[in-house]
Design a protein around this motif. Structure first.
Motif, mmCIF file in Angstrom:
data_model
loop_
_atom_site.group_PDB
_atom_site.id
_atom_site.type_symbol
_atom_site.label_atom_id
_atom_site.label_comp_id
_atom_site.label_asym_id
_atom_site.label_seq_id
_atom_site.Cartn_x
_atom_site.Cartn_y
_atom_site.Cartn_z
ATOM 1 N N THR A 183 12.405 69.943 -22.694
ATOM 2 C CA THR A 183 12.950 70.489 -21.456
ATOM 3 C C THR A 183 11.846 70.642 -20.417
ATOM 4 N N GLY A 184 12.271 70.760 -19.180
ATOM 5 C CA GLY A 184 11.315 70.966 -18.112
ATOM 6 C C GLY A 184 10.890 72.417 -18.018
ATOM 7 N N ALA A 185 9.938 72.669 -17.156
ATOM 8 C CA ALA A 185 9.474 74.035 -16.940
ATOM 9 C C ALA A 185 10.575 74.858 -16.272
ATOM 10 N N PRO A 186 10.621 76.160 -16.538
ATOM 11 C CA PRO A 186 11.606 77.016 -15.865
ATOM 12 C C PRO A 186 11.435 76.944 -14.349
ATOM 13 N N LEU A 187 12.512 77.169 -13.633
ATOM 14 C CA LEU A 187 12.437 77.177 -12.180
ATOM 15 C C LEU A 187 11.585 78.347 -11.698
ATOM 16 N N GLY A 188 10.593 78.043 -10.885
ATOM 17 C CA GLY A 188 9.828 79.106 -10.255
ATOM 18 C C GLY A 188 10.530 79.606 -9.006
ATOM 19 N N LYS A 189 9.898 80.529 -8.307
ATOM 20 C CA LYS A 189 10.516 81.094 -7.102
ATOM 21 C C LYS A 189 10.753 80.025 -6.041
ATOM 22 N N ALA A 190 9.802 79.139 -5.862
ATOM 23 C CA ALA A 190 9.954 78.097 -4.842
ATOM 24 C C ALA A 190 11.074 77.135 -5.220
ATOM 25 N N GLU A 191 11.125 76.737 -6.477
ATOM 26 C CA GLU A 191 12.174 75.824 -6.919
ATOM 27 C C GLU A 191 13.549 76.471 -6.812
ATOM 28 N N LEU A 192 13.634 77.728 -7.204
ATOM 29 C CA LEU A 192 14.922 78.425 -7.125
ATOM 30 C C LEU A 192 15.383 78.562 -5.675
ATOM 31 N N ALA A 193 14.454 78.824 -4.784
ATOM 32 C CA ALA A 193 14.809 78.922 -3.366
ATOM 33 C C ALA A 193 15.338 77.588 -2.855
ATOM 34 N N ARG A 194 14.680 76.484 -3.249
ATOM 35 C CA ARG A 194 15.168 75.166 -2.832
ATOM 36 C C ARG A 194 16.545 74.869 -3.431
ATOM 37 N N ALA A 195 16.764 75.304 -4.664
ATOM 38 C CA ALA A 195 18.057 75.081 -5.306
ATOM 39 C C ALA A 195 19.165 75.816 -4.557
ATOM 40 N N ARG A 196 18.907 77.035 -4.143
ATOM 41 C CA ARG A 196 19.915 77.807 -3.403
ATOM 42 C C ARG A 196 20.200 77.173 -2.043
ATOM 43 N N ILE A 197 19.170 76.674 -1.407
ATOM 44 C CA ILE A 197 19.358 75.998 -0.122
ATOM 45 C C ILE A 197 20.188 74.724 -0.315
ATOM 46 N N ALA A 198 19.871 73.967 -1.359
ATOM 47 C CA ALA A 198 20.612 72.736 -1.645
ATOM 48 C C ALA A 198 22.072 73.039 -1.974
ATOM 49 N N PHE A 199 22.303 74.129 -2.676
ATOM 50 C CA PHE A 199 23.688 74.526 -2.979
ATOM 51 C C PHE A 199 24.432 74.877 -1.693
ATOM 52 N N ALA A 200 23.805 75.700 -0.851
ATOM 53 C CA ALA A 200 24.447 76.119 0.393
ATOM 54 C C ALA A 200 24.751 74.932 1.301
ATOM 55 N N ALA A 201 23.890 73.920 1.263
ATOM 56 C CA ALA A 201 24.090 72.743 2.113
ATOM 57 C C ALA A 201 25.324 71.952 1.711
ATOM 58 N N ARG A 202 25.794 72.126 0.490
ATOM 59 C CA ARG A 202 26.966 71.401 -0.003
ATOM 60 C C ARG A 202 28.253 72.214 0.092
ATOM 61 N N ALA A 203 28.168 73.417 0.601
ATOM 62 C CA ALA A 203 29.336 74.289 0.653
ATOM 63 C C ALA A 203 30.351 73.798 1.683
ATOM 64 N N ASP A 204 31.632 74.024 1.386
ATOM 65 C CA ASP A 204 32.691 73.657 2.318
ATOM 66 C C ASP A 204 32.924 74.777 3.326
ATOM 67 N N ALA A 205 34.011 74.668 4.074
ATOM 68 C CA ALA A 205 34.284 75.665 5.114
ATOM 69 C C ALA A 205 34.509 77.056 4.540
ATOM 70 N N ASP A 206 34.904 77.129 3.261
ATOM 71 C CA ASP A 206 35.112 78.422 2.612
ATOM 72 C C ASP A 206 33.855 78.943 1.930
ATOM 73 N N GLY A 207 32.760 78.218 2.083
ATOM 74 C CA GLY A 207 31.519 78.659 1.469
ATOM 75 C C GLY A 207 31.415 78.333 -0.005
ATOM 76 N N LYS A 208 32.223 77.401 -0.501
ATOM 77 C CA LYS A 208 32.220 77.059 -1.927
ATOM 78 C C LYS A 208 31.809 75.604 -2.140
ATOM 79 N N VAL A 209 31.213 75.366 -3.297
ATOM 80 C CA VAL A 209 30.809 74.023 -3.701
ATOM 81 C C VAL A 209 31.693 73.587 -4.864
ATOM 82 N N THR A 210 32.206 72.372 -4.784
ATOM 83 C CA THR A 210 33.049 71.835 -5.851
ATOM 84 C C THR A 210 32.198 71.100 -6.866
ATOM 85 N N GLU A 211 32.323 71.512 -8.125
ATOM 86 C CA GLU A 211 31.627 70.838 -9.213
ATOM 87 C C GLU A 211 32.646 70.138 -10.105
ATOM 88 N N ARG A 212 32.237 69.019 -10.665
ATOM 89 C CA ARG A 212 33.149 68.215 -11.486
ATOM 90 C C ARG A 212 32.710 68.244 -12.953
#
Length: 263
Positions: A216-245
């Protein structure tokens, strides 16, 4: 001499994930939509095929729903979990099973074994002549949003965070290779919307779908986690939700006696 399968998954991590799932499922609002979908699908297939088993083996259904339904219909059911057992931590523990089952369902377990062909061979051998096996598990195409988010979070140092998965074509080849007759391979998906990255990860953990890779890879650090949250928010729809399949692959096949050669 046949070569050993590559070590992709860690049995100890696999067991730890399953045990954590068992604890999280004690919560009254625990998500279980993946297993519920698999159980409903199996029951639909049995009804369509008009297969009424008298002796069944159920592997991996931690909800107990499939066993209860079959038992109510007069079927003798044996339930096994290939991870939560006292058997040694090997790849197909606690395989091999007894034999003579006219129906076997394996739900949500075969996608994290190193020797998938070996596990399918054991299931095939456990079937009586004329018996049916149905196996469902997470398939290629699952979690596309999370995969993309993790790639962005890791930036120029990507880490293995999501399992490699079987697709429909490979599933068909596996069934034929393992001796199943009249194989049927298909897939369907569930789309689920999440308001936060933490909610998505929590659902995965509660359903035993976390990372059990041997490397496995290294655990997410603070910088990686911050980027992950930004990437998640960038995919949100008008209701603020992201669809996962969630893509679910289902393999089914029959055990039929070999015909004697014609002379």
């Amino acid at each position: 001499m046949a070569s050993s399968p590559p070590t992709i998954f860690a049995p100890k991590r696999r067991k730890a994930l399953r045990r954590r799932m068992a604890c999280l499922q004690q919560q009254p609002d625990a998500p279980r939509y993946i297993m519920d979908d698999m159980v409903d699908d199996v029951l639909d297939r049995l009804s369509f095929l008009r297969h009424e088993p008298k002796r069944a083996l159920i592997v991996g259904d931690w909800t107990g729903a499939l066993a209860r339904t079959l038992t109510a219909a007069g079927c003798s059911v044996e339930c096994r979990d290939p991870v939560l057992s006292d058997a040694p931590l090997d790849e197909v523990a606690p395989y091999p099973f007894a034999d003579g089952f006219d129906f076997i369902a394996s739900l949500g377990t075969l996608d994290t074994v190193n020797d998938l062909p070996g596990a399918l061979v054991h299931l095939r051998r456990a079937l009586a002549d004329g018996g049916l096996m149905i196996a469902s598990f997470m398939a290629a195409g699952s979690l596309p949003a999370l995969r993309a988010i993790m790639l962005e979070a890791d930036a120029d140092r990507p880490s293995p965070r999501i399992h490699p998965q079987v697709d429909v074509r490979a599933g068909g080849q596996l069934l034929q290779r393992c001796g199943f007759a009249d194989p049927v391979i298909d897939s369907h998906h569930l789309d689920v919307r999440f308001r936060s990255l933490e909610g998505l990860v929590a659902d995965l953990r509660a359903q035993g779908l976390g990372n059990c890779l041997a490397r496995t890879g290294a655990p997410l650090g603070k910088a990686e986690l911050a980027r992950a949250r930004i990437a998640f928010a960038a995919r949100a729809d008008a209701d603020g939700k992201v669809t996962e399949r969630f893509e679910i692959l289902t393999l089914s096949g029959w055990a039929k006696p070999l015909r004697p050669p014609k002379f």
